[in-house]
Design a protein around this motif. Structure first.
Motif, PDB file in Angstrom:
ATOM      1  N   ARG A 125       0.819  -1.215   0.000  1.00 26.71           N
ATOM      2  CA  ARG A 125       0.000   0.000   0.000  1.00 26.71           C
ATOM      3  C   ARG A 125       0.856   1.270   0.000  1.00 26.71           C
ATOM      4  N   ARG A 127       3.331   4.183  -1.827  1.00 23.15           N
ATOM      5  CA  ARG A 127       3.296   4.891  -3.110  1.00 23.15           C
ATOM      6  C   ARG A 127       4.298   4.300  -4.095  1.00 23.15           C
ATOM      7  N   ARG A 129       5.171   1.183  -4.406  1.00 18.70           N
ATOM      8  CA  ARG A 129       5.048  -0.284  -4.406  1.00 18.70           C
ATOM      9  C   ARG A 129       5.469  -0.897  -5.742  1.00 18.70           C
TER      10      ARG A 129
END
Length: 321
Positions: A125, A127, A129
């Motif tokens: 989750r 930014r 990822r």
């Protein structure tokens, strides 16, 4: 015309004959389906017939042949009964391969799955990822042979006083220690080989588990937060139970891959220094030492170990789907 070209002609002729025969079978099947009405089951059988034929020729017949060789002597001429299987469980070298395979199966799947799970939970989750998952997937872009060579250079040894080219020994020397031959000392060298396998496979686990974690309903997690659950409690009591089927598939996939481990061992130690596993010992016995009976017995054992895991994995994947 050179000798090599002449020697290759019979093989090329057999290849062309086999291709022509298979194409003829497929053509006859399509013609039968086109010309007349065929029941659904009959049509399914006809369409599957070429694949079943290839499986029989390429898998079933060689498997039966290997089973027969496991009861024969090294030349494949004389019946020796279960002597090859007795050798497998009494010979010191074979026992080392069995012991090492057990160590791989006990350590690799939990490590790959555990590290992949923690990594996936940390970045799923975030930014960044996509970048994070891409980085951990990079080792999967190379083969197991490549991974083995990479880590062989990491463990490379030079005598004390010489310039170290291995990253690990360079760090040891930098902190005042003595360089070590990491891949020579048994049984610890097994752990260093396992590190290479875990490095190569963790990206696979992280990718699958990240997708499973992302699919956990946000309403459940939000409700747990409103009830005062901590992030650790949410992970333990909600996330992990929700992705249990995917976890099981990952573990079983790693168990199967670990049983068949060969490339990393071959690239890093060639089975020396008590690092052989079943697949590598099977190769050595069959092709290096010419003991086809011993190699066939190891192949049968490997098949018996992998088959129930594969069957259970298929069932687990159906539950995930």
């Amino acid at each position: 015309m050179s000798f090599d070209v002449v020697a290759q002609q019979p093989k090329l002729a057999h290849l062309l004959q086999g291709t022509a025969a298979f194409s003829a079978v497929v053509g006859l099947i399509l013609l039968a389906l086109h010309r007349g009405p065929v029941r659904r089951r009959g049509a399914a059988f006809l369409l599957l017939a070429p694949a079943l034929l290839l499986l029989a020729v390429g898998l079933l017949l060689p498997g039966l042949h290997t089973l027969g060789l496991s009861f024969m002597d090294d030349e494949g001429d004389a019946w020796v009964g279960v002597d090859n299987y007795v050798w497998m469980f009494t010979d010191p070298e074979a026992l080392i391969a069995l012991r090492n395979t057990l160590a791989w199966v006990v350590l690799v799947p939990p490590l790959v799955t555990g590290i992949g799970l923690l990594y996936a939970a940390a970045v799923v989750r975030a930014r960044f990822r996509v970048l994070a998952l891409s980085l951990i997937l990079l080792p999967m872009a190379i083969s197991f042979v490549g991974a083995g060579l990479v880590w062989k250079f990491v463990y490379a040894y030079r005598p004390a006083g010489a310039e170290q080219i291995g990253l690990l020994n360079e760090l040891v020397v930098a902190f005042g220690g003595e360089p070590r031959q990491w891949l020579v000392d048994s049984p610890w060298n097994i752990l260093f080989l396992i590190v290479a396998m875990v490095w190569a496979q963790t990206g696979f686990a992280a990718l699958l588990l990240a997708g499973a974690i992302a699919a956990v309903p946000g309403e459940i997690i939000e409700a747990a937060r409103l009830d005062g659950a901590s992030p650790r409690q949410i992970f333990r009591h909600i996330t992990v139970p929700s992705i249990r089927p995917t976890l099981l598939v990952v573990v079983l996939t790693e168990v199967i891959g670990t049983f068949k481990a060969f490339d990393i061992v071959k690239a890093m130690t060639a089975g020396q220094f008590d690092t052989a596993v079943i697949a590598h010992e099977m190769y050595d016995q069959s092709f290096r030492y010419g003991r086809t009976g011993h190699g066939a017995a190891l192949a049968v054992l490997l098949f018996l170990l992998v088959t129930p895991v594969v069957a259970y994995k298929v069932r687990a994947q159906r539950s995930v789907g």
